[in-house]
Structure formats: structure tokens, C-alpha cells
Design an enzyme around this catalytic site. Structure first.
Site, PDB file in Angstrom:
ATOM      1  N   GLU A  22       5.287  -3.317  -4.303  1.00 55.16           N
ATOM      2  CA  GLU A  22       5.182  -3.985  -3.003  1.00 55.16           C
ATOM      3  C   GLU A  22       3.741  -4.429  -2.768  1.00 55.16           C
ATOM      4  O   GLU A  22       2.823  -3.612  -2.786  1.00 55.16           O
ATOM      5  CB  GLU A  22       5.620  -3.024  -1.887  1.00 55.16           C
ATOM      6  CG  GLU A  22       5.671  -3.702  -0.537  1.00 55.16           C
ATOM      7  CD  GLU A  22       6.112  -2.767   0.590  1.00 55.16           C
ATOM      8  OE1 GLU A  22       5.597  -1.650   0.667  1.00 55.16           O
ATOM      9  OE2 GLU A  22       6.970  -3.183   1.393  1.00 55.16           O
ATOM     10  N   CYS A  54       8.405  -5.595   5.587  1.00 51.45           N
ATOM     11  CA  CYS A  54       8.966  -4.704   4.565  1.00 51.45           C
ATOM     12  C   CYS A  54      10.168  -5.355   3.877  1.00 51.45           C
ATOM     13  O   CYS A  54      10.434  -5.092   2.714  1.00 51.45           O
ATOM     14  CB  CYS A  54       9.356  -3.373   5.171  1.00 51.45           C
ATOM     15  SG  CYS A  54      10.276  -3.522   6.696  1.00 51.45           S
TER      16      CYS A  54
HETATM   17  P1  NAI Z   1       0.955   3.788   5.933  1.00 51.48           P
HETATM   18  O1  NAI Z   1       2.293   4.219   5.473  1.00 51.48           O
HETATM   19  O2  NAI Z   1      -0.228   4.621   5.578  1.00 51.48           O
HETATM   20  O3  NAI Z   1       0.942   3.675   7.547  1.00 51.48           O
HETATM   21  C1  NAI Z   1       2.078   3.628   8.374  1.00 51.48           C
HETATM   22  C2  NAI Z   1       1.903   4.581   9.545  1.00 51.48           C
HETATM   23  O4  NAI Z   1       1.871   5.929   9.067  1.00 51.48           O
HETATM   24  C3  NAI Z   1       0.600   4.407  10.328  1.00 51.48           C
HETATM   25  O5  NAI Z   1       0.849   4.644  11.680  1.00 51.48           O
HETATM   26  C4  NAI Z   1      -0.294   5.491   9.750  1.00 51.48           C
HETATM   27  O6  NAI Z   1      -1.315   5.903  10.613  1.00 51.48           O
HETATM   28  C5  NAI Z   1       0.707   6.611   9.519  1.00 51.48           C
HETATM   29  N1  NAI Z   1       0.331   7.600   8.509  1.00 51.48           N
HETATM   30  C6  NAI Z   1      -0.520   7.454   7.456  1.00 51.48           C
HETATM   31  N2  NAI Z   1      -0.582   8.594   6.739  1.00 51.48           N
HETATM   32  C7  NAI Z   1       0.233   9.483   7.342  1.00 51.48           C
HETATM   33  C8  NAI Z   1       0.608  10.839   7.081  1.00 51.48           C
HETATM   34  N3  NAI Z   1       0.118  11.508   6.021  1.00 51.48           N
HETATM   35  N4  NAI Z   1       1.486  11.450   7.897  1.00 51.48           N
HETATM   36  C9  NAI Z   1       2.020  10.782   8.939  1.00 51.48           C
HETATM   37  N5  NAI Z   1       1.692   9.508   9.252  1.00 51.48           N
HETATM   38  C10 NAI Z   1       0.816   8.858   8.471  1.00 51.48           C
HETATM   39  O7  NAI Z   1       0.733   2.314   5.471  1.00 51.48           O
HETATM   40  P2  NAI Z   1      -0.651   1.504   5.316  1.00 51.48           P
HETATM   41  O8  NAI Z   1      -1.682   2.341   4.632  1.00 51.48           O
HETATM   42  O9  NAI Z   1      -0.997   0.957   6.640  1.00 51.48           O
HETATM   43  O10 NAI Z   1      -0.208   0.340   4.341  1.00 51.48           O
HETATM   44  C11 NAI Z   1      -0.151   0.572   2.947  1.00 51.48           C
HETATM   45  C12 NAI Z   1       1.035  -0.123   2.351  1.00 51.48           C
HETATM   46  O11 NAI Z   1       2.229   0.400   2.895  1.00 51.48           O
HETATM   47  C13 NAI Z   1       1.111  -1.611   2.628  1.00 51.48           C
HETATM   48  O12 NAI Z   1       0.326  -2.328   1.739  1.00 51.48           O
HETATM   49  C14 NAI Z   1       2.582  -1.859   2.439  1.00 51.48           C
HETATM   50  O13 NAI Z   1       2.867  -2.030   1.089  1.00 51.48           O
HETATM   51  C15 NAI Z   1       3.224  -0.595   2.947  1.00 51.48           C
HETATM   52  N6  NAI Z   1       3.699  -0.723   4.329  1.00 51.48           N
HETATM   53  C16 NAI Z   1       5.033  -0.840   4.538  1.00 51.48           C
HETATM   54  C17 NAI Z   1       5.511  -1.004   5.810  1.00 51.48           C
HETATM   55  C18 NAI Z   1       6.951  -1.164   6.073  1.00 51.48           C
HETATM   56  O14 NAI Z   1       7.309  -1.693   7.127  1.00 51.48           O
HETATM   57  N7  NAI Z   1       7.821  -0.700   5.225  1.00 51.48           N
HETATM   58  C19 NAI Z   1       4.617  -1.081   6.965  1.00 51.48           C
HETATM   59  C20 NAI Z   1       3.236  -0.880   6.648  1.00 51.48           C
HETATM   60  C21 NAI Z   1       2.818  -0.728   5.372  1.00 51.48           C
END
Ligand code: NAI
Ligand code: MG
Length: 492
Positions: free
Chosen positions: A399, A302
């Protein structure tokens, strides 16, 4: 899997021999249940999903899919443990349990590193040297605070919040679990944690560690599943605090869902960090810092340095040196100790990155990719740079979360600063210069939670981490990280 010899190595007639880390000592169960109330229990509705190795597309294991009913069970177990053993326990005793988790993690570090690389695709060098040791370091650090909270908040009495719901992403699976669990426990809370659906295995191994450390049942509960499971935690009425790391979109959903409730929250969201190179910087070190900032760990960070700003007089030199260095990067088998860039974490993430490669070109930017070979199976992306971009381009503003760098130039410090701050995000940044005065100026005026000077992506449990603007709310790590897990009352 064969490691991929790089082009320069071929041209000069030599190549690294493969140096794969052994997997003999690693045991992965065929199936993992939910860790609730100190035991592994089957999900109520009986559903499981597979987690794969993104470098080979092979199935590693099946993992339970927790529904609302399972999350409810986990929250109840956490509440019971909070009311019972944990909140009544002497703080120094609580600390001993956390120290024990840290020590077991250290003892099993090699096994955890290999599983992290198998399940998530990151190079073993990263999981071995960064993820796992830092995860142990977080447990050690916060274990030390458990009986000293009074000193952390002078003049106030810190009280635990109760049950913390924690939702973490796939880019640093064990490390994010440690970031969240360690301070929560040190402050006397109990936990329901959900790992990401593509990388649940080290969290399930951590559940074993927690059980072996003898923590009272229900103090830490680990439930697996995707977004629906995460939402069940967020919406559960008996959760006192939500800690989330992930995308800004989901962060917004969570903020909306808990608005008007008693829940406290911290959100660590996206980023689009500026790495700013002044002409007086040590250029070779800066190039290494750029590579470390965006290509290592496949840009799945991130706080990745995904925007580069180079002072115009050295731009040609920096870009040429960067291209030369990109040619030497080894992309391939995450378990090979020579590998610099591992596998992209999942097919959807690769699709997202590839869509941005198209968008960048459609926007008129010039794309350059390392010519390194990549394996045929699995999810891979060559290190990529875009030059000739403008501030409004989507590859500059959004991002991408992959090994993709957008490069721009600047003439004066003010111009560099203005461009660096022209982003909805504000998680991190980097400054490279020989002049201390410029470092002070930039670190004060770049609007980001963490700024590195003449280095990049360095972490320490004692240092707070968190974002400005759309990069999130609250801080994790260090003394600040304790504040997120306590209520402060007047001194009694
Ligand atoms: P995401 O935000 O969907 O997933 C992160 C976590 O949240 C996972 O454990 C997922 O199961 C959970 N999650 C998903 N929807 C949720 C909801 N409605 N309520 C509660 N929890 C929920 O991220 P994703 O789809 O894996 O990745 C998409 C983009 O997000 C990536 O391309 C990147 O740009 C960004 N990302 C940023 C991160 C960071 O460290 N800031 C980490 C992962 C992804
Ligand atoms: Mg996986």
C-alpha cells in the site's frame, strides 16, 4: 496560494481563473484542549503539539497531547455517562440527540469543509461534496436506528457494549469520526475518540457540535495525540470495544494488545484495490473512474483503486487516454474549487510515497508522471503511473497511499481474476464492463469487501464496508455496522 494552471490549458491558450473558497467565516482557535466530560479541559501534563496546513506548511493551531492520565479521565467520564444518563435514556430520546448532531453539521457544513481542507490538504470539492455531507448522512442514518434496534436483530435483544474506544486516521477525518461515533451512540454506547495527529481540527469542531447539541456530559469524549495516546485507549482495562481505522501494522499491534481480553474489536486496515477494465467497457467512463479511484484525494484512500488491470486489446487505448487525462488534472491549492489533487497529508507520508517512486523504478517499471506544475511550498506529488510491472513488484503488492497507480494487462476473465486476487489485502475492487454476467462473476469472485461496478469510490451510510484478509476484521456502515456495537442476548 495560487492555483496551478495545467499544461493542456496553457497549450490551448486558456486557463481556469483561481476560484478559492473563502476562509473568512472560519474560526480556528489558537489552542485546543481535550473534550472530556462535556467540557474542554487542559491535559494533565500540559503538553501540546502543532497541526499544520500541509499545502503551505503554516501552523494552524496547537492541540493537546493526551497522556495515559488524560485517557483514563476520558474513559472514566465515558463510563459514568454510560452508567448514568445514556444507558437509562429512552432509545427515541437518544436518537433525537444524534439527529441534532446531524442537523448542526449540515448547518455548519461550509465551515467544516474549509477546515477539513486546511488541516488535511484535500481539495475543497471533496470535503464539500463528499466528506462533510456523508458525515452528516451517517449521523442521520444511525439516528433513525436508535429506537428500532429490535428490528435490526429479530428474535434477539441487542444490548450496548459500554465504552467504545475509537481511533481514526487522517484521510477522512470527520467522516471516520461519524462512521464510528454515530452507530456507537445509536446502540447506546459511550465513546472515547482519538483523531489522527495531523488532522485533529474537525474532530475538535465536532466536540463543539456535540456540546451544542446538549448531549449528556461524557457520552462523547475526544482526546488528541499520536500513537501513544491511541495505545493508551487500546490498553485501558475499562474499554469494552476498540474500533480502529488505519495501517495494517498498527492494526496488528492492536489485535495483539487486546488478545485474551473482553474487548470486542473492528479493524479497517489497508488496501490495494484492483480496478479491472474489460475491453467491452465504456472506455471514457472507465478512465474517469480510474482517475477518481486513485488520483482524487491524493490516493489517500484505503479503498483506492491502486492496481489497474486492463484487458490487453484495449490497454494501449486506456493508457493513452489516462495519460491525456492526467495532463489535465489540476494539482494545487486545496481551497481552490477547480483543484483536482490537493496536498499530501504530511511530510512523512510524502517521503513514503517518494520512496515507492524510487522502488518502482529500481524494480524496472516504467514511470509516467503528469507534467502539471506543483506549488513550491507544501507537500505535493504529481499523479503517477507505473507500467511494465509484474505481480511480485513492491509497487504492486504494498500500500503506497498516494496518487500512484500500477498498471497490468490480462487476456481472459480468469487471468484478470487471478491477478486481482493476488494480494494480501481485500478491501475493495472495481469492475468495468458492458456485460452484466461478467459483473456478477467478478463481484462474486474478487475477494474484497466492496466491489463497485462501472463506478468507483461510492459510499452510502446504508451500505456495509470492510475488508477480507489483511484489510481488516468486521464491518462498518449499514445494518452490519450496528452489529459491531451490540451484544446479542436471547429475546426476553
Ligand atoms: P497509523 O495506522 O499509524 O495511524 C492511524 C491512527 O492510529 C492514528 O490516529 C494514529 O495516531 C493511531 N496510532 C498509531 N499508532 C498507534 C498504536 N500503537 N496504538 C493505537 N493507535 C495508534 O497510520 P499512519 O502512520 O498515519 O500512516 C501510515 C500508513 O498507514 C499510510 O501510508 C497508509 O498506507 C496506511 N493508512 C491506512 C489508512 C486506512 O484508511 N486504511 C488510514 C491511514 C493510513
Ligand atoms: Mg494538519
Amino acid at each position: 496560494m495560487e492555483s496551478q494552471p495545467n499544461k493542456l490549458a496553457f497549450d490551448s491558450g486558456w486557463a481556469y481563473s483561481p476560484a478559492p473558497e473563502s476562509t473568512d467565516h472560519v474560526h480556528i482557535d489558537k489552542k485546543y484542549d481535550l473534550f472530556i466530560g462535556g467540557e474542554f479541559v487542559a491535559p494533565v501534563k500540559g503538553g501540546y503539539f502543532e497541526t499544520i496546513n500541509p499545502a503551505t506548511e503554516e501552523v494552524l493551531s496547537s492541540v493537546a497531547e493526551a497522556t495515559d492520565a488524560d485517557v483514563d479521565r476520558a474513559v472514566k467520564a465515558a463510563r459514568k455517562a454510560y452508567r448514568g444518563a445514556w444507558s437509562k435514556m429512552n432509545a427515541a430520546e437518544r436518537g433525537k440527540y444524534i439527529f441534532r448532531i446531524a442537523r448542526i453539521l449540515q448547518e455548519r457544513a461550509r465551515e467544516f469543509s474549509v477546515i477539513e481542507s486546511l488541516d488535511g490538504g484535500k481539495p475543497i470539492r471533496e470535503s464539500r461534496d463528499i466528506d462533510i455531507p456523508l458525515a452528516a448522512a451517517h449521523f442521520f442514518y444511525y439516528a433513525g436506528w436508535a429506537d428500532k434496534l429490535g428490528y435490526a436483530f429479530p428474535g434477539r435483544t441487542p444490548k450496548a457494549l459500554g465504552v467504545a474506544g475509537q481511533i481514526i486516521p487522517w484521510n477522512f477525518p470527520l467522516l471516520m469520526a461519524a462512521w464510528k461515533i454515530a452507530p456507537a451512540l445509536a446502540c447506546g454506547n459511550t465513546v472515547v475518540l482519538k483523531p489522527a495527529e495531523t488532522t485533529p481540527l474537525t474532530a475538535m469542531k465536532l466536540a463543539e457540535v456535540i456540546r451544542d447539541a446538549g448531549l449528556p456530559p461524557g457520552v462523547v469524549n475526544i482526546v488528541t495525540g499520536a500513537g501513544k495516546t491511541g495505545a493508551a485507549i487500546v490498553n485501558h482495562p475499562d474499554v469494552d470495544k476498540i474500533a480502529f481505522t488505519g495501517s495494517t501494522d498498527v492494526g496488528r499491534l492492536i489485535q495483539r494488545a487486546i488478545a485474551g481480553t473482553k474487548k470486542k474489536y473492528t479493524l479497517e486496515l489497508g488496501g490495494k484495490a484492483a480496478n479491472i477494465i474489460f475491453a467491452d467497457a465504456a472506455i471514457d467512463q472507465a478512465v474517469e473512474g480510474i482517475v477518481n479511484g486513485i488520483f482524487f484525494n491524493q490516493g489517500h484512500v484505503c479503498c483506492a483503486g491502486s492496481r489497474l488491470f486492463v484487458q490487453e486489446s484495449v490497454a494501449d487505448e486506456v493508457i493513452q487516454k489516462l495519460k491525456d487525462r492526467m495532463e489535465t488534472l489540476i494539482v494545487g491549492d486545496p481551497l481552490d474549487k477547480n483543484t483536482d489533487v490537493g496536498a499530501i497529508n504530511s511530510a512523512p507520508q510524502l517521503e513514503k510515497i517518494e520512496s515507492y517512486l524510487k522502488i518502482g523504478q529500481q524494480e524496472g517499471a516504467e514511470m509516467y508522471q503528469s507534467s502539471c506544475p506543483v506549488p513550491k511550498r507544501g507537500y505535493w506529488c504529481r499523479p503517477t503511473i507505473f507500467t511494465g510491472v509484474s505481480q511480485s513488484n513492491r509497487v504492486v503488492q504494498e500500500e503506497i497511499f498516494g496518487p500512484v497507480l500500477a498498471i497490468q494487462t490480462f487476456r481472459t476473465l480468469e487471468e484478470g481474476l487471478t491477478k486481482a486476487n493476488n494480494t494480501p489485502y481485500g478491501l475493495s475492487g472495481g469492475v468495468w464492463t458492458d456485460k452484466g454476467a461478467k459483473i456478477f462473476k467478478m463481484t462474486q469472485q474478487v475477494r474484497a469487501g466492496v466491489i463497485w461496478a462501472n463506478t468507483f469510490n461510492k459510499f452510502d451510510p446504508t451500505s456495509p464496508f470492510g475488508g477480507y484478509k489483511e484489510s481488516g476484521v468486521g464491518r462498518e456502515g449499514g445494518l452490519h455496522g450496528l452489529g459491531a456495537y451490540v451484544r446479542l442476548e436471547p429475546q426476553s
